[in-house]
Design an enzyme around this catalytic site. Sequence first.
Site, PDB file in Angstrom:
ATOM      1  N   SER A  63       0.799  -1.240   0.000  1.00 59.09           N
ATOM      2  CA  SER A  63       0.000   0.000   0.000  1.00 59.09           C
ATOM      3  C   SER A  63       0.825   1.280   0.000  1.00 59.09           C
ATOM      4  CB  SER A  63      -0.951   0.024   1.193  1.00 59.09           C
ATOM      5  OG  SER A  63      -2.051  -0.792   0.911  1.00 59.09           O
ATOM      6  N   LYS A  66       0.319   3.364  -2.948  1.00 57.00           N
ATOM      7  CA  LYS A  66      -0.857   4.230  -3.119  1.00 57.00           C
ATOM      8  C   LYS A  66      -0.471   5.710  -3.098  1.00 57.00           C
ATOM      9  CE  LYS A  66      -3.967   0.773  -1.162  1.00 57.00           C
ATOM     10  NZ  LYS A  66      -4.549   0.213   0.066  1.00 57.00           N
ATOM     11  N   TYR A 188      -3.603  -2.480 -10.220  1.00 56.17           N
ATOM     12  CA  TYR A 188      -3.511  -2.334  -8.755  1.00 56.17           C
ATOM     13  C   TYR A 188      -2.601  -3.417  -8.135  1.00 56.17           C
ATOM     14  CZ  TYR A 188      -4.886  -2.391  -3.859  1.00 56.17           C
ATOM     15  OH  TYR A 188      -4.851  -2.395  -2.484  1.00 56.17           O
ATOM     16  N   TYR A 240      -4.984   3.669   7.991  1.00 54.74           N
ATOM     17  CA  TYR A 240      -6.357   3.144   8.074  1.00 54.74           C
ATOM     18  C   TYR A 240      -6.970   3.458   9.436  1.00 54.74           C
ATOM     19  CZ  TYR A 240      -3.483   0.712   4.778  1.00 54.74           C
ATOM     20  OH  TYR A 240      -2.547   0.440   3.830  1.00 54.74           O
ATOM     21  N   VAL A 258       1.259  -3.815   3.729  1.00 55.08           N
ATOM     22  CA  VAL A 258       1.249  -5.129   4.382  1.00 55.08           C
ATOM     23  C   VAL A 258       2.506  -5.952   4.103  1.00 55.08           C
ATOM     24  CG1 VAL A 258      -1.264  -5.344   4.664  1.00 55.08           C
ATOM     25  CG2 VAL A 258      -0.181  -6.184   2.553  1.00 55.08           C
TER      26      VAL A 258
HETATM   27  N1  GLN Z   1      -2.246  -5.364  -1.876  1.00 56.02           N
HETATM   28  C1  GLN Z   1      -2.817  -5.235  -0.558  1.00 56.02           C
HETATM   29  C2  GLN Z   1      -4.315  -5.382  -0.635  1.00 56.02           C
HETATM   30  O1  GLN Z   1      -4.900  -4.866  -1.535  1.00 56.02           O
HETATM   31  C3  GLN Z   1      -2.436  -3.905  -0.014  1.00 56.02           C
HETATM   32  C4  GLN Z   1      -2.973  -3.670   1.378  1.00 56.02           C
HETATM   33  C5  GLN Z   1      -2.016  -2.954   2.269  1.00 56.02           C
HETATM   34  O2  GLN Z   1      -0.811  -2.903   2.054  1.00 56.02           O
HETATM   35  N2  GLN Z   1      -2.536  -2.452   3.357  1.00 56.02           N
HETATM   36  O3  GLN Z   1      -4.935  -6.017   0.186  1.00 56.02           O
END
Ligand code: GLN
Length: 304
Positions: A63, A66, A188, A240, A258
């Site tokens: 993430s 992003k 994505y 989050y 993650v």
């Molecule tokens: N690729 C992961 C997902 O879409 C990214 C989530 C994350 O890093 N928090 O679930």
Amino acid sequence: MDYQAILNVIEKELEHFDPGGKVPDYIPELAKIPADKFGMHLYCLDGKNFSFGDHDERFSIQSISKVFTLALAKKHGGKKIWKRVDVEPSGDPFNSLLQLEKENGIPRNPFINAGSLVIADILISELENPKEYLLDFVREISDDPTIEYDEKVAASEYQHGYRNIALVNYMKSLGNIENDADDILDFYFHQCSIAMSCCQLAKAFVIFANEGKTLITNKKVIGANSAKRINAIMQTCGFYDEAGEFSFRVGLPGKSGVGGGIVAVHPGQYSVAVWSPLLNEKGNSEKGMKALEELTSLTGLSIF
Ligand code: GLN
């Protein structure tokens, strides 16, 4: 400030720190990463840099990507992106579907999965070859042409990507997705699979600490206003339903993934990346958060 001495203290203090938690088993490729990896790299705006541990080893940025895609969407999609994604903290897990129905398919912010899927949709509409464009952008700001997508990680996530598949289709049913769902998911999952080290990430994130300019070459790749706004969203939405906790403990804008990485930015001073794969129940690296908390405590400096 003797950053290397401070990083050495952090490394030593956290050597035996047991963060608990687990590696993300919902992406099987990521579950294979040894849980005891630990590294940190800090870049000051004058190019001086400091590090310890596994700071040179590449991992899946997940993430954290992003932030890169938002920077590109702001550049190419303009103000209209804010009609399709909001800038409020979600208070919900990163992959939640809950708010979407009540809020007509408009994700709370670009750093939850739903929001980043809308950003992916915008980039697919605006750019000819978005996957190549994103990789070129990341390579440019990291000053490193060897950065790549990890095809194995992207495929692994696609095979188990039920939540993201649901999110994109649900938003399409509510009229907030233009392109084919498969194209968006492919983009994505690739953006999340980018493999980078703490060293490369810290260097790339200098643009957010340096009013949109890259390290050393000082090339303006995004506007200063964009950097300001993206930092603000990192501050309020980068973790989050743990964004308040990170802000409270660390006091810097940041973004987690993650893959166990966290990047944080002190505008005008430095950018820093840390990696430790064990995640707490909110999906953030617990030891990474602790290391950054130590950094701002030991330096006595944060944005507050
Ligand atoms: N690729 C992961 C997902 O879409 C990214 C989530 C994350 O890093 N928090 O679930």
